[in-house]
Structures are given as structure tokens and as C-alpha cells.
Design an enzyme around this catalytic site. Structure first.
Site, mmCIF file in Angstrom:
data_model
loop_
_atom_site.group_PDB
_atom_site.id
_atom_site.type_symbol
_atom_site.label_atom_id
_atom_site.label_comp_id
_atom_site.label_asym_id
_atom_site.label_seq_id
_atom_site.Cartn_x
_atom_site.Cartn_y
_atom_site.Cartn_z
ATOM 1 N N ARG A 170 0.807 -1.221 0.000
ATOM 2 C CA ARG A 170 0.000 0.000 0.000
ATOM 3 C C ARG A 170 0.841 1.271 0.000
ATOM 4 O O ARG A 170 0.683 2.118 -0.876
ATOM 5 C CB ARG A 170 -0.956 0.018 1.204
ATOM 6 C CG ARG A 170 -1.926 1.188 1.165
ATOM 7 C CD ARG A 170 -2.808 1.235 2.397
ATOM 8 N NE ARG A 170 -3.652 0.057 2.533
ATOM 9 C CZ ARG A 170 -4.516 -0.105 3.526
ATOM 10 N NH1 ARG A 170 -4.615 0.802 4.476
ATOM 11 N NH2 ARG A 170 -5.255 -1.182 3.595
ATOM 12 N N HIS A 176 -8.026 -4.444 -7.729
ATOM 13 C CA HIS A 176 -7.831 -3.682 -6.486
ATOM 14 C C HIS A 176 -9.162 -3.556 -5.733
ATOM 15 O O HIS A 176 -9.859 -2.546 -5.849
ATOM 16 C CB HIS A 176 -7.276 -2.291 -6.839
ATOM 17 C CG HIS A 176 -6.688 -1.554 -5.682
ATOM 18 N ND1 HIS A 176 -5.507 -1.924 -5.081
ATOM 19 C CD2 HIS A 176 -7.117 -0.464 -5.006
ATOM 20 C CE1 HIS A 176 -5.213 -1.086 -4.112
ATOM 21 N NE2 HIS A 176 -6.186 -0.191 -4.031
ATOM 22 N N TYR A 233 -17.574 12.565 -14.379
ATOM 23 C CA TYR A 233 -17.466 13.725 -15.270
ATOM 24 C C TYR A 233 -16.141 13.763 -16.028
ATOM 25 O O TYR A 233 -16.086 14.281 -17.142
ATOM 26 C CB TYR A 233 -17.612 15.024 -14.475
ATOM 27 C CG TYR A 233 -18.923 15.173 -13.768
ATOM 28 C CD1 TYR A 233 -20.125 15.208 -14.485
ATOM 29 C CD2 TYR A 233 -18.988 15.262 -12.382
ATOM 30 C CE1 TYR A 233 -21.338 15.339 -13.833
ATOM 31 C CE2 TYR A 233 -20.197 15.393 -11.723
ATOM 32 C CZ TYR A 233 -21.370 15.428 -12.455
ATOM 33 O OH TYR A 233 -22.559 15.560 -11.808
#
Length: 749
Positions: A36, A82, A127
Site C-alpha cells: 500500500r 484492487h 465527469y
């Protein structure tokens, strides 16, 4: 208990709580560190970044493809590789698309991807649209060429690369930041061309040390154009130890007397800078600034204008203050902590990072060449079988037409392998034309030449090294650019003190006999006309500016200083100095002085001793002041006298018995403190008995007249009259005319 784990009848494992907690915490720690928070030295990526880039590549979102909605990419990443939160994944994707966050962005974004003022202001993923940036080819171009190890995804249905085959050390180029369990990483970005040159140098000179590498990589190169002001020695120590810090400062220029800021430090918001400066202006802590404007636009993304109040403002000093008190200068911690090629986290120096990456690159290139060689050998093997079949085409056709299982027959008849026989059987009829033989032999020759070249490169370490150098130089030419953050050594930033920050206005500081002080604006004040408390009266006044220090001298020879602008207004009767200062018990104040720090003053005691000092020698920050004039027994302090700058000036001293002495001012020493030298000769016995003392002293400018005041009488001595009183310092001098034995004061007439 001999065994820590004891199965129970239900088949469940039992474990002591402290051991379970320890094991669980260690497992979690290693997961956070390796999967991570920390980047890998090989490709410089964290797992989520690697998965985003691979998923986009898998979707065909190359630098030349059409943009696709970011939500599509995030969905693929989460669904395939993931299994975590979509917001965290999208934020990681946004970071790789922001040119003000990444030195070399990996993603090309379309839409609102945030701004330098507010990096978190990006639009939702439904968007925005994205595709891979051209630079991402450095990481992804060789994925399908046998260069990477694969591992199953979280549900075992797909494979994902463990590392990407980076053609350049992306870890140094884009840097990284992350917090794991018990460790963190902060790696600044660097310039691609500089790092590439360092890699080439290390390949050619394996024994090169960090000093050699720093000739190519002199320091980090952050995404913004602010100046990196960290000294070269600190940068060298940083690259040697892998830990340290750097400072970046905004870049500014002067345009027609206005300060124009054109570049900010990394991760600094322009709005935040404007707020910090405006807050100081509102608090009246920046009186030298008249106006502040933000003129940033599309052509000039960063342009902040600071208008000084006048052309007398010390602009470099003002900017030094702003660097010290705002984010116009910012420090960054550097911790070169990463996952090494052995899979363990480690803090590495510059040489270790480049060496480890070059080992990775060498192994990657070798795997790529070997993969290609295997493909070439396989193709040559098939072409060999096809050529045999072509030369015996009639027999091959007969076997295929007549035999139920033609494959084993072909293998036995023409000594073909299983793969060759299969390839022959799958050959189309159109490939049996006469021209195909020419094509087959041409491809064969080409592949044989490629095979020889590949085998030669794989078998020769020097050739392999030269190939790696050539590819690094080629990529540096393709993707490299000039340094963005100039390396400039600057003096440390220093904030202005309260005195420097106060407005510079003419003021008059008035001291009364009882030790009350006040300040009036202007230099045309008549201090004697002011109102005083009952029993109090005017004692001394000093003309200075509001941003200067007022100096007070007490009866014990101690000096004190206070900022003039902090003194109470003369509209009232002021306040006692003892409220701010702590003079010795029984001491009283005798004078107030003011002016420039290098102004000279004559300090003297009525015992006949004195010296010259500068006003700055009298500055004292402690409330208790500092001892300046040492007084002989039973002596008192005389009012200090200003000393002009001419060497032709005279020191004129008068005693209570009417003795007057004049001597050159250069005969009196300049000291910072002490008793001083004898000004006029008074017998010690008369001084101790208080029978005679020094009553007045003045520094007389060249060619000026002297006025002697004794009671109501005044005697004016012209220049030629003073000749009879001239003598060496410390002499007795000459007697004044009758009636002037008790001199009260000396004035310049």
C-alpha cells in the site's frame, strides 16, 4: 503448554491473545508496507498506481486513443485488481494526472482535475475522462515482451504484473510519499535528463561515488519553478544518507518598482499566500506594502503583485520577511525509503537506488531479449518445416489427401517436429504459391541475422550494457525536458522585528524630571509647552523616527532602549519609565537620546572623565539595561552631547570654578563602555570633596561660536577668542572672566 495452538473438538484453532494480536499486527504492518504505502525501486510505483496503469493499458487507453470516462477505468481497477474503495483509487488516479503534483504525469486527463490552489477540487469520476500520458510508455511498453513476473489477482481469475518493466528510474523522476506502519517515505522528484545521465555514467563507471553522480544529479527538480535554496553540502549529505530536507522558495522579480511573484513552492496554494500576506497587512504588520494583487490568468498561471509603499522600501529585506513568515518558502522532508529488489523496505542513498534500478533494468532487458530470441528460434523452426513442405509440395498434398491421420505420417516422412507438422497442416493454400518460397527464405535470413545479434548481445555483458545505455539516452531525448526548479543558494530568511515593521514617522520623545515618558508626532514640538503633573517638569527630549529605538540614560550610567512607537502618546501625560524598565534602586533618568544607530555621542561624568560611543552601543534589550558609563565615587552623569562627524570639531569643557578647556574631538577615544579618559584636569582631592566638578561639556563645530551661560549672564566666545583656551586633553585649561566661575551650560552660538 507445549503447543501454542491447540485444536478443540470443533476444529477451531486456539491461540493466546497476545500471540494472536502480535501476529495479526505484524501481518497488517507488512501488508501496509509492501502492498500500500511504499513504492518499489523497480518501477517506482505503489500497487494501486501499478494496477491503474495496467488496467488502462488493458483497456487500450494509450496516449493516442480516445479519452474514456474515469469511472470506467476505476471500475475495471476495482473489479479486476484492487478490491478497495473507489474514492481512494480515483484520488490516486487524479494525482498521477496533475502536472503540479507529478513531475512527469502518467495520465492525460480531460475535464476538471483540480488546480494548484486546491488539488482536491477535481470533479467526480463520472465527469472526467482520461487516457495514458505519453510518458507512461516508459513503464508499459515492454509488458508483453516476457519482461515481468505475473501473479493472480485477488480472486484468482486474472493475472496482473508484479512490477512494470520501467525503462527509466521512475521512482526518482516522479518521487513518492506515503506513511506505513512504523515507517514513511518522502522521495522528491528529479529531472529526467539528469537522472538518465547519472545512470549512463554509473553503467560506464561502476565505481563512481555519490560526488561523481551529483555532477549529473545536483539536486531534486520539483514540479514547480520555485528556487531550491538548499546548500550543496546539505544536498550531498541527503544523497549520502538517504535522509534530510530541502527548501524551496518562490521566484520573484522587480517590474517598475513592483514585486512580481511568478513561481511558488511545490504544493503551495496561491490563495493561501494571498491570505497570509493580507492578514499581516490587516494587522498593520506590513506598513511598507501598499497593495496586493492576484494577476494570475491562463497565460501566467502564477502572477502575484506586491506594491511597496515607496521606492525607499528595502525590497530584499521585505521578501526575506515574507519568506520567513509565509509559505513563500517551504521546507520538505526527504526520506528515501522504498522496497528494494529483495522485497524488503530500506532507506537507500543515491548510488544504491541507481545501482538497484540498473540491476533491475539489466535483468529486464535480458528477459526481453531472451523472450524475443525464443520467439525467433520458434519461428525459424516453423519456417524450416514449411520450407521442407514447400519443396515437397506434391508429396505433402498426397499424404494429406490419402491419409486418415496425416500428421504422424508427415512427421515420419520428412522428419518434422510436432509443431512443424501442425504448422504445415494449418498453412493456407494461397501460401503455396511460387513467390512464397522467396518470402520464406527472406524472412529466414532476416530472423537468422536477428538471432545472431540477440545471442551476441546476451552473451556479451559489454554489448548488453551498450544497448541499455542507448535505450536510456533515446528515452531521455524523447521524454526529457529542462530543469524546472533552479538550484540557487540563498541567505536564510529572517523575519522583520517590531521596530522594522512599524511605520517610519518623525516623532519627539519627551522625558520629564520624574521619569515620565511620552512621544508626540513630528519634530516641531515644544516640549516645555506640554502639561506636566504637579511637581514635575520637562527634562529631556529626542527627535527620531517611530521605527527607531529611544535610548534612556540613568544616574548610575546604565542605558536602556524602547521602540519609540510603543511609547504612550503626548496627548496625555505619558507613563513612568519604571513601569517598563527596571533601573537600580534610587536611580533616576537623566536623558533620552535618539537617531541613527551609528550616530556618535559624548558621555561624561562630573568627575571630568568621558568617552565617545555610538548610539547602537547604548541599545539594551533587557529591562535592567546595561552598564555603559562607569562613575567614580560620588560622581554623577552629565547630559550626553551629540558628536558631529568633522575631525576639526572641538570638545569644550567647563568646571564649576570657571576653568575652560578646548581640544580636538579626535583626542577623545571611542569606546563601547567604561570610565573613559580625563577630559579636563580637576585635582582628585577637589573632586572627592565636591569642591570642583565638570559642569558642562559641548562639541563645538569648526568655525562656530561658543556661548557660556552662568546664571543670567551669557558670554559669547568667537573663534579667535577660543585660542587662549586651547590645550591638550586632560589639562587644567584657562580661567573664564570674572563672573563666570559657576558655569551652568555651554551652547553653540
Amino acid at each position: 503448554m507445549s503447543d501454542l495452538t491447540t485444536p478443540n473438538p470443533e476444529g477451531l484453532e486456539r491461540l493466546p491473545l497476545h500471540l494472536f494480536s502480535e501476529r495479526a499486527y505484524l501481518d497488517y504492518s507488512m501488508y501496509v508496507i509492501l502492498d500500500r504505502a511504499l513504492p518499489h525501486v523497480g518501477d517506482g510505483l505503489k500497487p494501486v498506481q501499478r494496477r491503474i496503469l495496467y488496467a488502462m493499458s488493458d483497456l487500450g487507453l494509450s496516449a493516442t486513443a480516445k479519452f474514456k470516462k474515469s469511472a470506467r477505468t476505476v471500475g475495471d481497477v476495482l473489479g479486476k485488481f484492487h478490491p478497495h474503495g473507489d474514492s481512494a483509487c480515483y484520488e490516486a488516479m487524479v494525482l498521477m494526472a496533475q502536472s503540479f503534483s507529478y513531475r512527469y504525469p502518467l495520465i492525460d486527463g480531460q475535464g476538471n482535475w483540480g488546480s494548484a490552489d486546491d488539488p482536491k477540487s477535481f470533479a467526480a469520476m463520472r465527469y472526467t475522462e482520461a487516457r495514458l500520458a505519453r510518458y507512461s510508455e516508459v513503464l508499459l511498453a515492454e509488458v508483453g515482451q516476457g519482461t515481468v513476473d505475473w501473479q493472480p489477482n485477488f480472486d484468482g481469475t486474472l493475472d496482473e504484473p508484479k512490477l512494470l518493466p520501467a525503462r527509466l528510474p521512475n521512482l526518482l523522476l516522479n518521487g513518492a510519499a506515503g506513511i506505513a506502519v512504523g515507517m514513511a517515505t518522502d522521495i522528491p522528484s528529479h529531472n529526467l535528463r539528469e537522472v538518465a545521465r547519472a545512470c549512463v555514467h554509473l553503467l560506464r563507471h561502476p565505481d563512481a561515488d555519490i560526488a561523481d553522480l551529483m555532477r549529473h544529479v545536483p539536486g531534486p527538480d520539483l514540479p514547480t519553478a520555485g528556487e531550491i535554496i538548499t546548500p550543496a553540502q546539505e544536498l550531498k549529505r541527503l544523497y549520502e544518507t538517504g535522509q534530510g530536507g530541502i527548501k524551496q522558495r518562490a521566484h520573484w522579480t522587480l517590474e517598475q518598482g513592483e514585486i512580481v511573484i511568478t513561481a511558488l513552492p511545490y504544493q503551495v496554494s496561491g490563495n493561501r499566500i494571498m491570505e497570509q500576506i493580507a492578514a499581516q497587512m490587516q494587522a498593520k504588520k506590513l506598513p511598507m506594502i501598499e497593495d496586493l494583487r492576484d494577476e494570475s490568468d491562463h497565460e501566467c498561471p502564477t502572477r502575484f503583485v506586491i506594491v511597496p509603499r515607496s521606492n525607499r522600501v528595502d525590497v530584499p529585506r521585505l521578501m526575506s520577511h515574507l519568506f520567513a513568515t509565509t509559505d513563500l518558502e517551504k521546507g520538505y522532508r526527504v526520506n528515501l525509503n522504498m522496497i528494494a529488489m529483495d522485497g524488503r523496505p530500506r532507506v537507500m542513498n543515491l548510488r544504491e537506488i541507481l545501482s538497484e534500478w540498473l540491476d533491475y533494468r539489466r535483468a529486464t532487458v535480458r528477459r526481453r531479449l531472451q523472450h524475443r530470441l525464443d520467439k525467433v528460434l520458434e519461428r525459424l523452426h516453423l519456417l524450416e518445416g514449411l520450407l521442407i513442405a514447400f519443396l515437397n509440395i506434391d508429396e505433402v498434398i498426397r499424404i494429406i489427401r490419402t491419409e486418415d491421420e496425416p500428421k504422424p505420417v508427415l512427421m515420419e516422412r520428412f522428419e518434422l517436429s510436432d509443431a512443424q507438422a501442425e504448422y504445415v497442416l494449418n498453412t493456407r493454400l494461397r501460401q503455396l504459391a511460387r513467390l512464397e518460397e522467396i518470402k520464406i527464405r527472406g524472412e529466414q535470413e532476416s530472423l537468422l541475422a536477428e538471432r545472431d545479434e540477440l545471442q551476441a548481445t546476451l552473451g556479451d555483458a559489454d554489448k548488453l550494457r551498450d544497448l541499455i545505455i542507448e535505450e536510456i539516452e533515446q528515452d531521455a531525448e524523447t521524454y526529457g525536458d529542462d530543469r524546472r526548479s533552479p538550484l540557487v543558494e540563498r541567505a536564510g530568511a529572517q523575519a522583520l522585528n517590531d521596530t522594522e515593521l512599524s511605520p517610519s514617522e518623525p516623532v519627539t520623545v519627551i522625558l520629564s524630571t520624574k521619569g515620565w515618558v511620552r512621544q508626540a508626532k513630528g519634530h516641531d514640538i515644544d516640549p516645555t509647552a506640554l502639561a506636566y503633573k504637579s511637581g514635575d517638569a520637562f527634562l529631556s527630549a529626542a527627535k527620531l523616527r517611530s521605527n527607531q529605538l529611544a535610548v534612556f540614560l540613568d544616574s548610575t550610567g546604565r542605558a536602556y532602549s524602547l521602540p519609540a512607537h510603543t511609547l504612550p502618546s503626548a496627548r496625555g501625560q505619558g507613563e513612568p519609565l519604571t513601569g517598563r524598565l527596571e533601573p537600580p534602586s534610587g536611580a533616576s533618568f537623566v536623558a533620552v537620546l535618539g537617531g541613527e544607530p551609528d550616530d556618535r555621542w559624548l558621555l561624561a561624568s562630573d568627575a571630568g572623565y568621558g568617552f565617545i560611543c555610538t548610539l547602537s552601543d547604548l541599545f539594551a534589550k533587557p529591562k535592567s539595561g546595561k552598564a555603559v558609563l562607569t562613575l567614580p565615587a560620588s560622581a554623577r552623569v552629565l547630559t550626553p552631547v551629540p558628536v558631529p562627524g568633522s575631525v576639526a570639531d572641538l570638545v569644550v569643557a567647563a568646571t564649576s570654578n570657571g576653568h575652560l578647556l578646548a581640544f580636538p574631538v579626535s583626542d577623545l577615544p571611542q569606546l563601547a563602555r567604561g570610565k573613559g579618559n580625563k577630559i579636563i584636569g580637576i585635582p582628585s582631592a577637589r573632586v572627592q570633596a565636591q569642591e570642583e566638578r565638570l559642569t558642562a561639556v559641548v562639541v563645538l563645530p569648526d568655525e562656530a561660536n561658543l556661548c557660556v551661560l552662568a546664571g543670567r549672564r551669557t558670554l559669547t566666545l568667537k573663534v579667535h577668542d577660543l585660542h587662549r583656551y586651547l590645550g591638550d586633553r586632560g589639562r587644567r585649561g584657562a580661567l573664564l572672566p570674572r563672573g563666570f566661575q559657576n558655569v551652568d551650560a555651554l551652547r553653540i552660538g
